[in-house]
Design an enzyme around this catalytic site. Structure first.
Site, PDB file in Angstrom:
ATOM      1  N   SER A 140       0.827  -1.191   0.000  1.00 56.64           N
ATOM      2  CA  SER A 140       0.000   0.000   0.000  1.00 56.64           C
ATOM      3  C   SER A 140       0.871   1.255   0.000  1.00 56.64           C
ATOM      4  O   SER A 140       1.734   1.408  -0.854  1.00 56.64           O
ATOM      5  CB  SER A 140      -0.955  -0.035   1.191  1.00 56.64           C
ATOM      6  OG  SER A 140      -1.964   0.905   1.041  1.00 56.64           O
ATOM      7  N   ASP A 194      -8.964  -4.958  -5.491  1.00 55.37           N
ATOM      8  CA  ASP A 194      -8.509  -4.011  -4.478  1.00 55.37           C
ATOM      9  C   ASP A 194      -9.164  -2.650  -4.681  1.00 55.37           C
ATOM     10  O   ASP A 194      -9.189  -2.120  -5.805  1.00 55.37           O
ATOM     11  CB  ASP A 194      -6.982  -3.886  -4.575  1.00 55.37           C
ATOM     12  CG  ASP A 194      -6.379  -2.944  -3.547  1.00 55.37           C
ATOM     13  OD1 ASP A 194      -7.097  -2.515  -2.628  1.00 55.37           O
ATOM     14  OD2 ASP A 194      -5.173  -2.649  -3.682  1.00 55.37           O
TER      15      ASP A 194
END
Length: 524
Positions: free
Chosen positions: A172, A453
């Site tokens: 991330s 995602d």
């Protein structure tokens, strides 16, 4: 770009860790890895006008390491901590991607805590002036400095030498930091893996909700979309009585701000910025780490036979929608009242008390106490953006009152101008995007993403990216079909027993790291 440690509402700002990005899920008791520190320069750029007045001071940056798999000559696997404490990353040394790599390559694993998180704060408070050194370029310079100067007590080898292969990993926001470090300091690392690396900064990010719209239970999605359409039509009408009745149905009648109301009822879905219940982002391939809260939410909204006192709510607002029922409203509101309202233990719904739902409190935001949420908000407001907003047109899972000014007001309140630093009126995205955005690439940088995602459209495999993605040995990339946010970072101590799509991703990462080490050996 945020990886996700479970967030509480901004009403719990001091104890929250923001999203993007990385939620750690359920954990067994973590081993007590000792915290070590390195004297890290606060300011790596003494000639840059951006950091005037400069400082030559250092701060104690924490790191944790596991040498249980290490054999002389093995590589160092550097896990970039991101927007949380180092302790919350211990699972990556126990069962996750670093454990997998340590075992495979006889390596040492180390977690480096991000500046301004955990126990690695340069200052005792986080005023606007003191936060001026929390930037992307300072953060990735920490990674390079650590690689050159780190020591590992009890390990007899010197592992910071120029010939020792170091492999980075981050997920991330930390994945983006990994990518940017590899882009900037490529020669000193053998390789890096950026997982769900949010390398592109956008001011507004309505695409967060696209995977839910595309892959979520269809009847759940359609009911939410239809309810949101009716909510927005009622708000647009300006009918004060109807709007108040709507808020009362959710148990949120005391909320004065329509933005606060819209954000609160969006919590089971996600954001903006706050996640007091687990959302789509917290789904996971392993029950060890994931949560089924999102499925529970949808199963309530789609219940075909709710109790009469719940189903009757579906028609309570029909007078405001030309007689049309708000199908699923009763079940939606019932879920909010049972799972969210009890978290406001003070009962002061419109306050910034812990667990409550009001955000309209400038004094509260301006609290300079060190916290992960404050650090994350600063980075969001100053450089990275990605405000979760409703789309300007088309179907939406959240009310259209949620637009950029709603988030921007928190920035304004939280960070009043200091004597040497002030936040911009809007995030200065160029400081983040200068590394390449969607097209960030570097030799021996692997970029791996998940197709479901919520942060995918800020990553290398984004549908918004301008060119097709073709992997190569030198510039490897991988899109895991059906995977969510950095799902490859999790493991169960047995790669062969994992679901096929995760197993194959891990095997690909092992082959990729093997090539990185071969390339490194050829140069050294």
């Amino acid at each position: 770009m945020k990886v996700l440690t479970l967030l509480y509402t901004f009403a719990a700002l001091g104890s929250a860790t923001p999203a993007p990005y990385q939620w750690q899920g359920k954990r067994a008791a973590a081993p007590a890895y000792a915290a070590h520190t390195i004297d890290q320069p606060i300011d790596h750029f003494p000639k840059s006008d951006r950091y005037v007045p400069h400082t030559k001071d250092t701060f104690k940056q924490r790191y944790f390491f596991d040498s249980s798999y290490y054999k002389p000559g093995g590589p160092v696997f550097l896990y970039i901590g991101g927007e949380t404490s180092g302790e919350s990353r211990f699972s990556n040394l126990q069962t996750g991607i670093i454990q997998i790599m340590m075992e495979k390559f006889n390596g040492l694993g180390v977690i480096l805590e991000n500046r301004y998180y955990g126990g690695s704060y340069p200052y005792n408070t986080s005023t606007t002036d003191e936060l001026r050194f929390l930037t992307t370029e300072q953060t990735i310079a920490d990674n390079a400095y650590f690689r050159k100067h780190a020591t590992f007590p009890g390990v007899n080898n010197t592992l910071n030498g120029p010939d020792v292969p170091w492999i980075m990993y981050g997920g991330s926001l930390a994945g983006a930091h990994t990518a940017f470090t590899m882009k900037t300091y490529n020669d000193i690392f053998a390789g890096g893996i950026g997982s769900s690396a949010t390398t592109q900064a956008l001011l507004e990010y309505p695409q967060w909700y696209d995977p839910i719209m595309k892959y979520g239970p269809a009847d759940c999605v359609s009911r939410i979309v239809n309810i949101v359409d009716k909510i927005d039509a009622l708000i647009k009408s300006g009918n004060a009585q109807g709007i108040q009745q709507l808020k009362d149905i959710f148990g949120l009648g005391a909320l004065q701000s329509l933005g606060d109301f819209a954000m609160t009822i969006a919590f089971p879905i996600g954001g903006p910025m706050n996640y007091p219940t687990n959302t789509w982002q917290e789904l996971n391939w392993s029950d060890r780490y994931g949560s089924s809260d999102f499925w529970h939410f949808c199963s309530n909204v789609t219940n075909l036979a709710p109790a009469a006192n719940i189903s009757s709510v579906d028609t309570a607002l029909s007078q405001y929608s030309n007689g049309s029922a708000w199908t699923g409203l009763g079940s939606y509101a019932d879920y909010v009242k049972k799972t969210l309202i009890p978290t406001c233990t003070s009962g002061r719904i419109d306050s910034t008390d812990s667990g409550c739902f009001g955000t309209q409190n400038q004094t509260f935001y301006a609290d300079v106490t060190n916290s992960a949420a404050r650090s994350y908000l600063y980075s969001t407001c100053s450089e990275s953006g990605a405000y979760q907003v409703a789309p300007k047109k088309g179907p939406s899972l959240i009310s259209r009152v949620l637009q950029a000014p709603y988030t921007q007001q928190w920035c304004t309140w939280a960070f009043p101008a200091g004597t040497s630093n002030s936040i911009p009126k809007s995030p200065e995205l160029h400081y983040y995007n200068k590394y390449g955005g969607w097209n960030t690439q570097a030799p021996n940088l692997a970029l791996i993403d998940g197709s479901t995602d919520v942060w995918l459209d800020l990553c290398y495999h984004s549908d918004l990216a301008p060119k097709p993605r073709i992997s190569s040995d030198k510039y490897p990339s991988y899109l895991i079909a059906g995977a969510g946010h950095h799902w490859d970072s999790y493991g169960i101590l047995n790669v062969t027993a994992e679901p096929a799509y995760i197993r194959e991703a891990h095997l690909w990462e092992e082959r990729t790291v093997s090539r990185f080490l071969t390339f490194w050996g050829e140069k050294h």
